[in-house]
Design an enzyme around this catalytic site. Structure first.
Site, PDB file in Angstrom:
ATOM      1  CE  LYS A  92       2.618  -2.855  -4.388  1.00 14.79           C
ATOM      2  NZ  LYS A  92       2.091  -1.781  -2.877  1.00 14.79           N
ATOM      3  CG  ASP A 136      -2.138  -1.178   1.426  1.00 21.79           C
ATOM      4  OD1 ASP A 136      -2.044  -1.078  -0.081  1.00 21.79           O
ATOM      5  OD2 ASP A 136      -1.952  -1.781   2.449  1.00 21.79           O
ATOM      6  CD  GLN A 185       0.822  -8.520  -2.376  1.00 22.30           C
ATOM      7  OE1 GLN A 185       1.743 -10.032  -3.623  1.00 22.30           O
ATOM      8  NE2 GLN A 185      -0.146  -8.777  -3.697  1.00 22.30           N
ATOM      9  N   GLY A 215      -4.069  -4.240  -4.169  1.00 21.84           N
ATOM     10  CA  GLY A 215      -5.379  -3.841  -4.448  1.00 21.84           C
ATOM     11  C   GLY A 215      -4.340  -1.637  -4.574  1.00 21.84           C
ATOM     12  CG  HIS A 216      -1.988  -1.872  -6.965  1.00 22.77           C
ATOM     13  ND1 HIS A 216      -1.129  -2.242  -7.896  1.00 22.77           N
ATOM     14  CD2 HIS A 216      -1.220  -2.585  -6.115  1.00 22.77           C
ATOM     15  CE1 HIS A 216      -0.448  -3.129  -7.467  1.00 22.77           C
ATOM     16  NE2 HIS A 216      -0.453  -3.359  -6.167  1.00 22.77           N
TER      17      HIS A 216
HETATM   18  P1  GDP Z   1      -0.892  -0.230  -3.223  1.00 26.61           P
HETATM   19  O1  GDP Z   1      -1.208  -1.076  -3.446  1.00 26.61           O
HETATM   20  O2  GDP Z   1       0.483   0.357  -3.364  1.00 26.61           O
HETATM   21  O3  GDP Z   1      -0.944   0.345  -4.923  1.00 26.61           O
HETATM   22  O4  GDP Z   1      -1.707   1.607  -2.757  1.00 26.61           O
HETATM   23  P2  GDP Z   1      -3.244   1.902  -2.237  1.00 26.61           P
HETATM   24  O5  GDP Z   1      -3.877   2.228  -3.683  1.00 26.61           O
HETATM   25  O6  GDP Z   1      -3.410   0.203  -1.111  1.00 26.61           O
HETATM   26  O7  GDP Z   1      -2.734   2.638  -0.676  1.00 26.61           O
HETATM   27  C1  GDP Z   1      -1.908   3.483  -1.065  1.00 26.61           C
HETATM   28  C2  GDP Z   1      -3.104   4.723  -1.177  1.00 26.61           C
HETATM   29  O8  GDP Z   1      -2.619   6.368  -1.135  1.00 26.61           O
HETATM   30  C3  GDP Z   1      -4.944   5.161  -2.147  1.00 26.61           C
HETATM   31  O9  GDP Z   1      -5.500   5.367  -1.382  1.00 26.61           O
HETATM   32  C4  GDP Z   1      -4.136   6.305  -2.648  1.00 26.61           C
HETATM   33  O10 GDP Z   1      -5.065   7.089  -3.672  1.00 26.61           O
HETATM   34  C5  GDP Z   1      -3.513   7.346  -2.045  1.00 26.61           C
HETATM   35  N1  GDP Z   1      -2.111   8.362  -2.545  1.00 26.61           N
HETATM   36  C6  GDP Z   1      -1.054   7.861  -3.002  1.00 26.61           C
HETATM   37  N2  GDP Z   1      -0.425   8.563  -3.300  1.00 26.61           N
HETATM   38  C7  GDP Z   1      -0.582   9.593  -2.583  1.00 26.61           C
HETATM   39  C8  GDP Z   1       0.366  10.700  -2.184  1.00 26.61           C
HETATM   40  O11 GDP Z   1       0.942  11.090  -2.542  1.00 26.61           O
HETATM   41  N3  GDP Z   1      -0.787  11.629  -1.706  1.00 26.61           N
HETATM   42  C9  GDP Z   1      -1.575  10.724  -0.571  1.00 26.61           C
HETATM   43  N4  GDP Z   1      -2.397  12.029   0.050  1.00 26.61           N
HETATM   44  N5  GDP Z   1      -2.036  10.279  -1.464  1.00 26.61           N
HETATM   45  C10 GDP Z   1      -1.682   9.105  -2.299  1.00 26.61           C
HETATM   46  P1  IMO Z   2      -0.618  -4.508  -2.279  1.00 28.25           P
HETATM   47  O1  IMO Z   2       0.156  -4.371  -3.247  1.00 28.25           O
HETATM   48  C1  IMO Z   2      -1.128  -4.865   2.374  1.00 28.25           C
HETATM   49  C2  IMO Z   2      -0.850  -8.900   3.280  1.00 28.25           C
HETATM   50  C3  IMO Z   2      -2.042  -9.274   4.120  1.00 28.25           C
HETATM   51  C4  IMO Z   2      -1.449 -10.698   5.216  1.00 28.25           C
HETATM   52  C5  IMO Z   2      -0.342 -10.899   4.510  1.00 28.25           C
HETATM   53  C6  IMO Z   2      -0.790 -12.442   3.581  1.00 28.25           C
HETATM   54  O2  IMO Z   2      -2.152  -3.239  -2.627  1.00 28.25           O
HETATM   55  O3  IMO Z   2       0.283  -3.295  -1.362  1.00 28.25           O
HETATM   56  P2  IMO Z   2      -1.998 -12.562   2.086  1.00 28.25           P
HETATM   57  O4  IMO Z   2      -3.789 -12.293   1.342  1.00 28.25           O
HETATM   58  O5  IMO Z   2      -1.441 -12.403   0.797  1.00 28.25           O
HETATM   59  O6  IMO Z   2      -2.121 -14.731   1.559  1.00 28.25           O
HETATM   60  O7  IMO Z   2      -1.627 -12.101   2.842  1.00 28.25           O
HETATM   61  O8  IMO Z   2      -0.204  -9.846   3.264  1.00 28.25           O
HETATM   62  N1  IMO Z   2      -0.588  -8.299   2.004  1.00 28.25           N
HETATM   63  C7  IMO Z   2      -1.244  -6.551   1.826  1.00 28.25           C
HETATM   64  N2  IMO Z   2      -0.654  -6.135   2.569  1.00 28.25           N
HETATM   65  N3  IMO Z   2      -1.222  -4.632   0.891  1.00 28.25           N
HETATM   66  C8  IMO Z   2      -1.216  -5.519  -0.066  1.00 28.25           C
HETATM   67  O9  IMO Z   2      -1.749  -5.885  -1.529  1.00 28.25           O
HETATM   68  C9  IMO Z   2      -1.222  -6.509   0.418  1.00 28.25           C
HETATM   69  N4  IMO Z   2      -1.461  -8.178  -0.114  1.00 28.25           N
HETATM   70  C10 IMO Z   2      -1.243  -8.578   1.118  1.00 28.25           C
HETATM   71  O10 IMO Z   2      -2.344  -8.491   5.048  1.00 28.25           O
HETATM   72  O11 IMO Z   2      -0.919  -9.893   6.400  1.00 28.25           O
HETATM   73 MG    MG Z   3      -2.567  -1.811  -1.799  1.00 32.10          MG
END
Ligand code: GDP
Ligand code: IMO
Ligand code: MG
Length: 428
Positions: free
Chosen positions: A17, A14, A223, A41-42
């Protein structure tokens, strides 16, 4: 040098990416997801619309970009079809998606077993996303899982499914869980096959040809490095390798075809699920950040654990993954945050260390040693056009990080939209 770059999460997932991949994709030809599945979840804001991508690569909204789901991914066919329907007008047939025939399928058997194993672990559970990721990768290693290419051969599909159903149902039944009807799964798979058929191909061959031609390719990790099966905080990890180390194997390309590695780092730390996180705090710093940045899981909606930026973790990632550049994300969130500090080392049994131990119980006892920073005053993110435009307090934080990690911060992200991005160095 090939025109390739790995986008890798440097923490516990999270890190942003999806946002950075979508941003860089405008200049790219191909975006590749190489591991994980719909545990990811991207979040991508494209043309002002918010999307939460699970298995689709984050270049999918840029029509000229070919998006590849490569060999190392585990794919839930039902969920992928739903993801396409959720993010595109009904009936859309994507013309920019390729799926490897060698990717493994997540079926109801593995999802049920994921839930069952978590239940049975009780207080020792991993806190998985319950999407069947772990059981599918273990079935891959046991050689009983099905692959995307199997969807193209009805008889072989039936044979393979029978094998998986036999082992899975035996296990579910023995533990008092409901078994899953093989015939019903088979009928559903035939329907998914009709929809997915046009996308299935030999993606390793395709990628090798395109990389040699000089096409610009982004490898999008899911991840984060500390959730890596081999190098993360085992057993509190996912079941694949999100680091750049796994790209050659998972995409079917040679190691020398990856030219740059971009580590995506949040300006602080978060984690979902169980496992050690030395810099975790439950104080105002964490509570204010959780609300400001809405730090709740995209997939499971669980509140994310929050902590201070942890440099030993980031150093470990940089070393292991050969990080050439850093994208620091969510930096806007730190504006006006009091009690700003970063972890520079740990103390354990009275000894100072910067290493990450392999034993998670030991790691959970590590106490952070901090360096404190002045509060970064409020600034208008829209007015930041170069590094010099940041307040001095922000520059100090940024300079300290890049010096400590030995890699330049080449992107600073100041909001979830692509326009809230400061590019300090061309990367692709
Ligand atoms: P990922 O899994 O690495 O793609 O990240 P996620 O999407 O799960 O979580 C990142 C969260 O931060 C999302 O809600 C994005 O919309 C938000 N986000 C990403 N970059 C920025 C930033 O520079 N500033 C803020 N405020 N939010 C951001
Ligand atoms: P993104 O790509 C954050 C965590 C789960 C759990 C562990 C194992 O959005 O960054 P799994 O279902 O993969 O067997 O769970 O890994 N986990 C993540 N945490 N961001 C993710 O993906 C994750 N994908 C798995 O919460 O601790
Ligand atoms: Mg994510």
């Amino acid at each position: 040098m090939f025109n390739t770059i790995a986008v890798e999460g440097a923490q516990f997932g999270d890190e942003g990416k999806g946002k950075i991949t979508d941003y860089l994709a405008k200049k790219a030809d191909i975006v590749v997801r190489f591991q994980g599945g719909n545990n990811a979840g991207h979040t991508v804001y494209h043309d002002g619309v918010k999307h939460a991508l699970r298995a689709l690569p984050s270049g999918i909204f840029t029509p000229k970009v070919i998006n590849v789901i490569a060999d190392g991914v585990v794919l839930n066919p039902q969920e992928l079809i739903a993801e396409i329907d959720d993010n595109f007008p009904k009936g859309t047939k994507l013309t920019n998606l390729l799926i490897s025939s060698r990717a493994h399928l997540i079926l109801p058997y593995q999802i049920e077993r994921d839930k069952m194993y978590e239940d049975m672990l009780k207080d020792k559970k991993i806190g998985t996303t319950k999407n069947g990721i772990g059981p599918t990768y273990s079935d891959k290693a046991r050689r009983i899982s099905l692959r995307v290419g199997d969807l193209l051969d009805k008889d072989y599909l039936k044979e393979r499914l029978h094998n998986l159903a036999f082992f899975s149902n035996k296990e579910l039944e023995a533990n008092g869980y409901k078994t899953i009807d093989e015939e019903e799964v088979y009928e559903n798979l035939l329907k998914y096959a009709e929809v997915l058929k046009p996308y299935i191909s030999d993606t390793a061959l395709y990628l090798n040809e395109k990389i040699i031609e000089g096409k610009k390719v982004i490898f999008e990790g899911a991840q984060g490095s500390l959730l890596d099966l081999d190098h993360g905080t085992y057993p509190y990890v996912t079941s694949s390798s999100p680091t750049s180390l796994s790209i050659p194997l998972n995409a079917g390309i040679a190691p020398n075809k990856i030219s740059k590695v971009l580590a995506i780092m949040k300006a602080y730390m978060t984690r979902v699920g169980e496992g050690p996180m030395p810099s975790e705090v439950n104080n105002d710093f964490a509570n204010i950040i959780r609300e400001k940045a809405h730090e709740y899981g995209t997939v499971t909606h669980r509140p994310r654990r929050v902590g201070y930026l942890d440099l030993p973790i980031l150093r470990y990632t940089c070393l292991l993954s050969g990080v050439s550049d850093i994208a620091l994300t969510l930096f806007d969130v730190l504006r006006e945050i009091e009690d700003l500090k970063v972890v520079v080392a740990y103390s354990y049994n009275g000894i100072e260390t910067k290493n990450i131990p392999s034993n998670p119980k030991e790691y959970a006892q590590y106490k952070p040693i901090y360096k404190e920073f002045k509060t970064i005053p409020y600034y208008d993110t829209k007015k930041i056009k170069s590094f010099d435009d940041f307040p001095n307090e922000a520059k100090e934080y940024l300079n300290f990080i890049q010096k400590e990690l030995g890699a330049p911060i080449s992107i600073i992200s100041l909001g979830p939209n692509p326009e809230d991005t400061l590019l300090l160095k061309e990367l692709i």
